[in-house]
Design a protein around this motif. Structure first.
Motif: not given
Length: 485
Positions: A194-200, A220-223, A242-243, A470-473
């Protein structure tokens, strides 16, 4: 009486006992420790006089305390509203004021002066999520709060604008679990990574699913590529989500194939993955990439590849995001008339997920579905660029850009134009040592697409602006154009 999802979730958590549940920063925390953290937190909320259905706000980080808090709140059936920590203190404070939650839960580092003032201003209880135990920093002023109507208010990715919150009822989390496991997960499997943001929705899917099926989880706190690979190698993972950006990073890292040899497959979601990158990854590492499509409003996936489907159809349907999940119904509608289009034709994707209710949910995604029930995504209708009456899908231009061997990734957006209304603008990340120029890329687009698809400019950046998932904004890419003009 039928047992609810929340009751089953709480029972599964209790079932861990002293078995390891979550690994974070090299330490395993047992199920009993996590349950204890959660009960300590709910005890603090009761001490503060909060009504059991009053929503609490969680300034969420990918840390053990935040995962334990989320699990504990779900098990206790206490509604929680996610607040991204990837913001300035002032933005977090504004979220708190707007949400009017009964309590604010945050890491000690996030209790800045603006955040504290915002919580005090709305009379919210203040809880510090310490590494080992939560503490009550302020009781607040108990008063009625507007219910959120579900178990979780999670954040969208914010790809095309500011993240929005979507409320997920506890019963709907059944679909979340099924969309991750396909009903085939077992407690004795290797841990969930698990490394995807927990808020989403991505992070929530991983967190809830692991507990519900009794699996261990490596958080993981971050990827980062080294941290991700270390977990895969240490625990001999067999599958991991994965993304698309991560697939590209792993491919570019040119790892020894042995590093990923334990993997049966990787499941790729959260956005489109181009066929060339998918093919290159599979050829380099010998690991199938099974794509899936879902959205926050579906609380999970609508369609996905499975290993069996991949073996039968993988070579013939490379652009597809997989077959519609059992029980889910999908229609493709004409954007103008709302009528269902024939099989194979593109239109607006709508879906009906039984656990969400009888309504058909209309997305902004353009898709087609073939006779075998496989869905292919073609871009987003809300991102279409209207250049003097000519419609351009940014994904069409992006696909050409990333086909260039010296382009790692790209983002394409519409920017204002006084004469034509909108015109396309592109930003690209190049591979290390690239010598490609703007003229080179524009020439490639002119050769592949009609003239109105050619961007007015191409900006080269070291890193594209990205959302927490990690999507392009899109707003971030548009800001690059404003800075350059």
């Amino acid at each position: 009486m039928t047992e609810s999802f929340t009751e089953r979730f709480a029972a599964r958590l209790a079932g861990y006992g002293d078995r390891p549940c979550i690994e974070f920063e090299g330490r395993w925390f047992s199920g009993a420790e996590i349950a204890g953290y959660g009960s300590g937190l709910t005890g603090l909320l009761e001490r503060a006089g909060l009504d059991a259905r009053a929503p609490v706000g969680l300034v969420v980080r990918n840390r053990y305390a935040h995962a334990a808090a989320t699990i504990g709140l779900l098990a206790a059936d206490r509604p929680v509203v996610m607040i991204y920590s990837f913001q300035s203190p002032e933005a977090i404070a504004a979220d708190i004021e707007r949400l009017d939650v009964a309590a604010v839960l945050a890491d000690p580092q996030d209790w800045t002066d603006p955040v504290t003032a915002a919580a005090e201003g709305i009379g919210a209880a203040r809880v510090e999520l310490g590494a080992r135990a939560p503490t009550l920093a302020g009781v607040g002023v108990p008063r009625p709060r507007r219910p959120i109507g579900g178990a979780l208010a999670i954040l969208t990715s914010g790809t095309t604008g500011a993240p929005k919150r979507f409320v997920v009822r506890s019963a709907v989390l059944e679909h979340t679990v099924f969309s991750v496991t396909g009903g085939q997960a077992a407690p004795d499997e290797p841990p969930e990574l698990a490394y995807w943001p927990l808020g989403g929705i991505g992070g929530v899917c991983q967190l809830v699913t692991a507990i519900y099926v009794g699996k261990r989880m490596a958080l993981l706190e971050r990827f980062s590529v080294p941290a991700w690979v270390q977990v895969v190698k240490t625990h001999r993972l067999r599958r991991v989500g994965v993304q698309p950006a991560v697939v590209r990073m792993l491919l570019e890292a040119d790892l020894p194939a042995a590093d990923l040899s334990s993997l049966d497959f990787v499941m790729c979601g959260s956005g489109p993955l181009d066929v060339a990158t998918r093919d290159a990854f599979e050829q380099r590492y010998g690991v199938p990439v099974l794509t899936a499509y879902g959205a926050t409003e579906f609380a999970g996936s609508v369609c996905a590849w499975t290993p069996d489907l991949y073996r039968e159809f993988g070579a013939r349907k490379r652009e597809s995001s997989g077959r519609v999940l059992p029980g889910v119904r999908v229609r493709i509608l004409d954007a103008d008339t709302g009528a269902e289009v024939p099989t194979g034709q593109s239109g607006i994707l709508t879906a009906q997920v039984p656990l969400l209710g009888p309504d058909w949910i209309r997305t902004t995604d353009i898709a087609s579905i073939d006779a075998d029930g496989f869905i292919t995504l073609h871009g987003r209708a809300d991102g279409a660029i209207n250049r003097g009456g000519f419609k351009i899908l940014p994904e069409t231009v992006r696909a050409v850009l990333i086909s260039h061997p010296q382009v790692r990734d790209a983002g394409v957006v519409g920017v204002p134009d006084g004469r034509l209304g909108e015109v396309p603008f592109a930003a690209v990340e190049t591979v290390a040592g690239a010598r490609v120029t703007e003229d080179d890329l524009l020439a490639v687009i002119r050769e592949a697409l009609p003239a109105h698809h050619v961007p007015v400019a191409v900006a080269f950046v070291d890193e594209l602006p990205r959302t927490p998932s990690l999507k392009v904004s899109v707003p971030g890419v548009a800001a690059l154009y404003r800075r350059a003009s």
